[in-house]
Each structure stands twice: as C-alpha cells, then as structure tokens.
Design a protein around this motif. Structure first.
Motif, short mmCIF file in Angstrom:
data_model
loop_
_atom_site.label_atom_id
_atom_site.label_comp_id
_atom_site.label_asym_id
_atom_site.label_seq_id
_atom_site.Cartn_x
_atom_site.Cartn_y
_atom_site.Cartn_z
N PHE A 33 0.83 -1.19 0.00
CA PHE A 33 0.00 0.00 0.00
C PHE A 33 0.87 1.25 0.00
O PHE A 33 1.99 1.25 0.52
CB PHE A 33 -0.92 0.03 1.24
CG PHE A 33 -1.93 -1.08 1.27
CD1 PHE A 33 -2.84 -1.25 0.23
CD2 PHE A 33 -1.97 -1.95 2.34
CE1 PHE A 33 -3.77 -2.26 0.26
CE2 PHE A 33 -2.90 -2.99 2.37
CZ PHE A 33 -3.80 -3.14 1.33
N ASP A 34 0.35 2.34 -0.56
CA ASP A 34 1.09 3.61 -0.55
C ASP A 34 1.52 3.94 0.88
O ASP A 34 0.74 3.82 1.82
CB ASP A 34 0.22 4.75 -1.09
CG ASP A 34 -0.05 4.62 -2.58
OD1 ASP A 34 0.64 3.81 -3.23
OD2 ASP A 34 -0.94 5.32 -3.07
N THR A 35 2.73 4.37 1.05
CA THR A 35 3.37 4.78 2.31
C THR A 35 3.66 3.62 3.26
O THR A 35 4.15 3.84 4.36
CB THR A 35 2.58 5.86 3.09
OG1 THR A 35 1.44 5.28 3.71
CG2 THR A 35 2.18 7.03 2.20
N PHE A 36 3.41 2.38 2.88
CA PHE A 36 3.57 1.25 3.79
C PHE A 36 4.92 0.56 3.65
O PHE A 36 5.10 -0.51 4.19
CB PHE A 36 2.47 0.21 3.55
CG PHE A 36 1.20 0.48 4.28
CD1 PHE A 36 0.65 -0.48 5.10
CD2 PHE A 36 0.55 1.70 4.17
CE1 PHE A 36 -0.54 -0.24 5.77
CE2 PHE A 36 -0.63 1.95 4.84
CZ PHE A 36 -1.18 0.97 5.64
N ALA A 37 5.86 1.10 2.94
CA ALA A 37 7.12 0.40 2.73
C ALA A 37 8.33 1.29 3.00
O ALA A 37 9.18 1.46 2.15
CB ALA A 37 7.18 -0.16 1.32
N PRO A 38 8.44 1.83 4.21
CA PRO A 38 9.64 2.60 4.49
C PRO A 38 10.85 1.68 4.51
O PRO A 38 10.80 0.60 5.09
CB PRO A 38 9.37 3.20 5.88
CG PRO A 38 8.36 2.30 6.49
CD PRO A 38 7.55 1.73 5.35
N ILE A 70 13.03 -7.51 -1.51
CA ILE A 70 11.96 -8.47 -1.21
C ILE A 70 11.42 -8.12 0.18
O ILE A 70 12.15 -8.18 1.17
CB ILE A 70 12.46 -9.92 -1.25
CG1 ILE A 70 13.01 -10.25 -2.64
CG2 ILE A 70 11.35 -10.88 -0.84
CD1 ILE A 70 13.73 -11.58 -2.73
N LEU A 71 10.15 -7.75 0.25
CA LEU A 71 9.52 -7.39 1.52
C LEU A 71 8.87 -8.65 2.10
O LEU A 71 8.09 -9.31 1.42
CB LEU A 71 8.48 -6.29 1.30
CG LEU A 71 9.03 -5.03 0.63
CD1 LEU A 71 7.91 -4.06 0.34
CD2 LEU A 71 10.11 -4.39 1.47
N THR A 72 9.20 -8.96 3.35
CA THR A 72 8.79 -10.25 3.90
C THR A 72 7.68 -10.21 4.94
O THR A 72 7.05 -11.21 5.19
CB THR A 72 9.99 -10.97 4.55
OG1 THR A 72 10.50 -10.14 5.58
CG2 THR A 72 11.05 -11.26 3.52
N GLY A 73 7.47 -9.11 5.59
CA GLY A 73 6.44 -9.10 6.62
C GLY A 73 6.98 -8.75 7.98
O GLY A 73 7.94 -8.02 8.12
N THR A 74 6.38 -9.32 8.99
CA THR A 74 6.62 -8.87 10.36
C THR A 74 6.60 -10.05 11.33
O THR A 74 5.90 -11.03 11.10
CB THR A 74 5.55 -7.82 10.73
OG1 THR A 74 5.82 -7.32 12.02
CG2 THR A 74 4.16 -8.40 10.68
N PRO A 75 7.35 -9.97 12.42
CA PRO A 75 7.31 -11.02 13.43
C PRO A 75 5.97 -11.04 14.17
O PRO A 75 5.16 -10.12 14.05
CB PRO A 75 8.42 -10.64 14.41
CG PRO A 75 9.25 -9.63 13.73
CD PRO A 75 8.36 -8.95 12.74
N GLU A 76 5.76 -12.08 14.95
CA GLU A 76 4.54 -12.16 15.75
C GLU A 76 4.47 -10.96 16.69
O GLU A 76 5.49 -10.37 17.03
CB GLU A 76 4.50 -13.46 16.55
CG GLU A 76 5.61 -13.59 17.57
CD GLU A 76 5.58 -14.91 18.31
OE1 GLU A 76 4.51 -15.27 18.84
OE2 GLU A 76 6.63 -15.57 18.36
#
Length: 134
Positions: A18-23, A82-88
């Motif tokens: 999403f826009d602005t979601f990838a700093p 490559i954007l992977t996500g986030t920890p628990e």
C-alpha cells in the motif's frame, strides 16, 4: 505451499504494497555483506515500548526459499528488494488490540544493520478510523 494464496500472493504480498507502507532504510545492504541473513535480530518499538522481538530465523520461509519461489516467475535483478512481513506481535492480535495513531513513533531495529524510525501521520483525505485489520 504455506501461505501461498491465488492471485499474486494474497495478503502475504498485498499488505506490504500500500502507498506509504514500505519505508526502507537506514540502508539497503547487499546480500553478500550479511554473514547469515537467516540469523538477524529484528524488533519493533512503538513509542519506546518493544512490541515485537524475533529473528529472521523465525520467518515462515528462509531467505533462500523466498528467492527460489519468487524467481520462478519474477526476474530478480541486482538491487531487487523483497519485503517479507513482520514477526509475531502485531497490534490487532493483542488483547486489547493496539492500533497506530497520528503522532506515534515506530522504530524498526535489525541487528548489525541499523534502525529506522518513522512518525505516524494521518493521511489527507484518508479514513479517520485506523482500526482496519487488512
């Protein structure tokens, strides 16, 4: 396979785009300069409080698996991110849920690489309700 939905990866891909979601930052580090990309500490602080703490070794897929999967139908050029996500520990799964609000300060720390801090701002014309669970 695990988490691989139809249509371009479903939530696993869309929520990172999403826009602005990838700093990104404070630096982009070439893979060869990281001794073991599957053994980096990662944490998220919200207003100085640790909300997430893990390592890249806890990711659902290893770095090699991610590259292998993505390269099956995507050209990965030098410099590809490559954007992977986030920890628990994401906010909406907490009891009570925690959502970001304008003025919050979020810091991401990656061991051996550095930290990135951003202040949350309200988007002009955007939804006023930050409680979306997308």
């Amino acid at each position: 396979g695990k988490g691989r939905g139809k249509g371009g990866g479903g939530q696993w891909c869309r929520s990172k785009c999403f826009d602005t979601f990838a700093p990104l930052g404070p630096a982009l580090v070439p893979g060869g300069s990281v001794a073991n990309p599957n053994d980096l500490s990662i944490s998220t602080e919200l207003n100085g409080k640790i909300m997430q703490k893990s390592t890249t070794g806890d990711m659902v897929f290893s770095v090699a698996e991610l590259i292998s999967f993505l390269s099956q139908d995507t050209t990965l050029l030098p410099g590809t991110v490559i954007l992977t996500g986030t920890p628990e520990g994401v906010g909406f799964t907490r009891d009570p849920p925690v959502y970001l609000s304008a003025g919050d300060v979020v810091t991401i720390n990656i061991g051996g690489i550095g930290s990135l801090t951003n202040v949350v701002v309200q988007a002009d014309g955007g939804a006023k309700d930050n409680s979306s669970k997308l």
